[in-house]
Design a protein around this motif. Structure first.
Motif, PDB file in Angstrom:
ATOM      1  N   LEU A  49       0.832  -1.207   0.000  1.00 25.14           N
ATOM      2  CA  LEU A  49       0.000   0.000   0.000  1.00 25.14           C
ATOM      3  C   LEU A  49       0.866   1.258   0.000  1.00 25.14           C
ATOM      4  N   PHE A  50       1.940   1.226   0.778  1.00 23.61           N
ATOM      5  CA  PHE A  50       2.833   2.387   0.818  1.00 23.61           C
ATOM      6  C   PHE A  50       3.473   2.624  -0.550  1.00 23.61           C
ATOM      7  N   GLY A  51       3.984   1.566  -1.171  1.00 19.97           N
ATOM      8  CA  GLY A  51       4.566   1.717  -2.502  1.00 19.97           C
ATOM      9  C   GLY A  51       3.539   2.148  -3.531  1.00 19.97           C
ATOM     10  N   LEU A  52       2.327   1.658  -3.381  1.00 19.50           N
ATOM     11  CA  LEU A  52       1.258   2.030  -4.302  1.00 19.50           C
ATOM     12  C   LEU A  52       0.911   3.505  -4.183  1.00 19.50           C
ATOM     13  N   SER A  53       0.829   3.998  -2.962  1.00 20.88           N
ATOM     14  CA  SER A  53       0.519   5.417  -2.775  1.00 20.88           C
ATOM     15  C   SER A  53       1.593   6.302  -3.396  1.00 20.88           C
ATOM     16  N   GLN A  56       3.703  17.652  -0.039  1.00 20.40           N
ATOM     17  CA  GLN A  56       2.361  17.309  -0.519  1.00 20.40           C
ATOM     18  C   GLN A  56       2.065  15.834  -0.289  1.00 20.40           C
ATOM     19  N   TYR A  57       3.054  14.986  -0.582  1.00 22.69           N
ATOM     20  CA  TYR A  57       2.849  13.553  -0.406  1.00 22.69           C
ATOM     21  C   TYR A  57       2.652  13.204   1.071  1.00 22.69           C
ATOM     22  N   ALA A  58       3.455  13.803   1.933  1.00 22.07           N
ATOM     23  CA  ALA A  58       3.338  13.515   3.362  1.00 22.07           C
ATOM     24  C   ALA A  58       1.973  13.952   3.895  1.00 22.07           C
ATOM     25  N   ASP A  59       1.498  15.117   3.457  1.00 20.48           N
ATOM     26  CA  ASP A  59       0.186  15.591   3.905  1.00 20.48           C
ATOM     27  C   ASP A  59      -0.924  14.662   3.429  1.00 20.48           C
TER      28      ASP A  59
END
Length: 321
Positions: free
Chosen positions: A15-19, A63-66
């Motif tokens: 899921l993390f890699g997918l995001s 942006q990604y972290a938010d």
């Protein structure tokens, strides 16, 4: 339990890699949602102000972290175009797409498994050959073409019989369940028959591989007829393979149903995704794509769990590896 924990850890890592993949892929696409919202005659200052308001001027890692932190809290943000919550939009459109997928799968299994068994167990060779040919032809028919034929035959107002609605979804939604189900019957049959042909071929192949097995021969030696042995023993031993096929079919129906939705003018996830991509609504699109892809991964985990329940030796073999 170790097998379950390992699968869940791999699921979270995927899921993390997918995001990350979804976030990067959408940032590569041309266009700017701020320019779309500001209009063609907007000044650069107005576009810059909108970019700052939506956080598009911040560095990509921020942006990604938010976005990721919002997903972990269950907050998918708000649409940059409509201002509505992305979660509420997905929920309202998924209430059409997900029941359609379930109905399509019911049609596919109801057609594929019995006819696949009959294609092996029929006493007449011409019946077996006819069913095999139908499975091949059915798998080659595009769902859109099949849907058009169903509309011409059964579509209300345009079809020869005109017994079922062929366009749109009732305004009352699921508050009128009879009308809602009636609106989904034709698209579910159009999608389910194509998927059912594939399941029929897999069921036929699984039973044919079990036909000369020792388990079926032993069952027949114990007094079972060939039909009883194939259905009671052969089909049960093939259950793990059929579960994999059903899981993959269910996942493939997500994309297939989205195409059929446009033909039947259903406001499902497909229409929402196409509209948001056209408007360059990054906040909505990235959450929608992430949830759809996460659903694929979740189906894979569930299929693995069912496999492990049907045959615990699979988990033991994976632990040895």
């Amino acid at each position: 339990m170790r097998y379950l924990i390992r699968r869940l850890v791999l699921f979270v890592a995927a899921l993390f890699g997918l995001s990350l993949l979804v976030f990067v892929a959408l940032r590569i696409l041309p266009g700017d949602v701020a320019s779309v919202m500001a209009g063609t005659n907007a000044t650069p200052e107005r576009v810059a102000a909108l970019r700052s308001q939506m956080g598009l001027d911040r560095p990509y890692p921020r942006q990604y972290a938010d976005w990721l932190s919002g997903l972990m809290r269950g907050d998918m943000g708000a649409s940059a175009i409509s201002g509505r919550s992305v979660a509420s939009q997905i929920g309202s459109h998924a209430s059409i797409t997900m029941p359609l997928i379930v109905l399509s799968l019911i049609v596919a299994l109801g057609v594929g498994i019995p006819l696949g068994c009959q294609a092996v167990l029929a006493t007449h060779a011409w019946v077996r050959g006819l069913l095999h040919a139908l499975a091949i032809i059915g798998g080659a028919v595009p769902a859109l073409w099949g849907g058009l034929l169903l509309i011409m035959l059964f579509g209300r107002g345009v079809g020869l019989m005109g017994v079922l609605p062929s366009q749109g979804f009732p305004d009352a939604g699921w508050r009128d369940p009879a009308a809602a189900i009636a609106a989904l019957i034709l698209p579910a049959v159009a999608t389910g028959l194509v998927a059912g042909a594939a399941i029929m071929r897999y069921t036929r192949a699984c039973l044919m591989s079990m036909e000369d097995s020792d388990a079926v021969a032993m069952a027949m030696a114990c007094g079972m007829t060939r039909r009883q042995a194939m259905l009671g023993v052969g089909l049960r031993l093939s259950a793990a393979q059929l579960v994999s096929v059903a899981g993959l079919t269910f996942a493939q129906m997500i994309t297939g149903v989205m195409v059929v939705e446009s033909l039947f003018n259903l406001p499902g996830l497909g229409a929402m995704l196409i509209n948001d991509v056209g408007n360059r609504d990054l906040v909505a699109v990235q959450s929608e794509l992430f949830l759809l892809a996460a659903f694929f991964l979740l189906l894979g985990v569930l299929v693995d769990m069912v496999h492990h329940a049907l045959d615990p030796r699979l988990g033991e073999q994976s632990e040895e590896v």
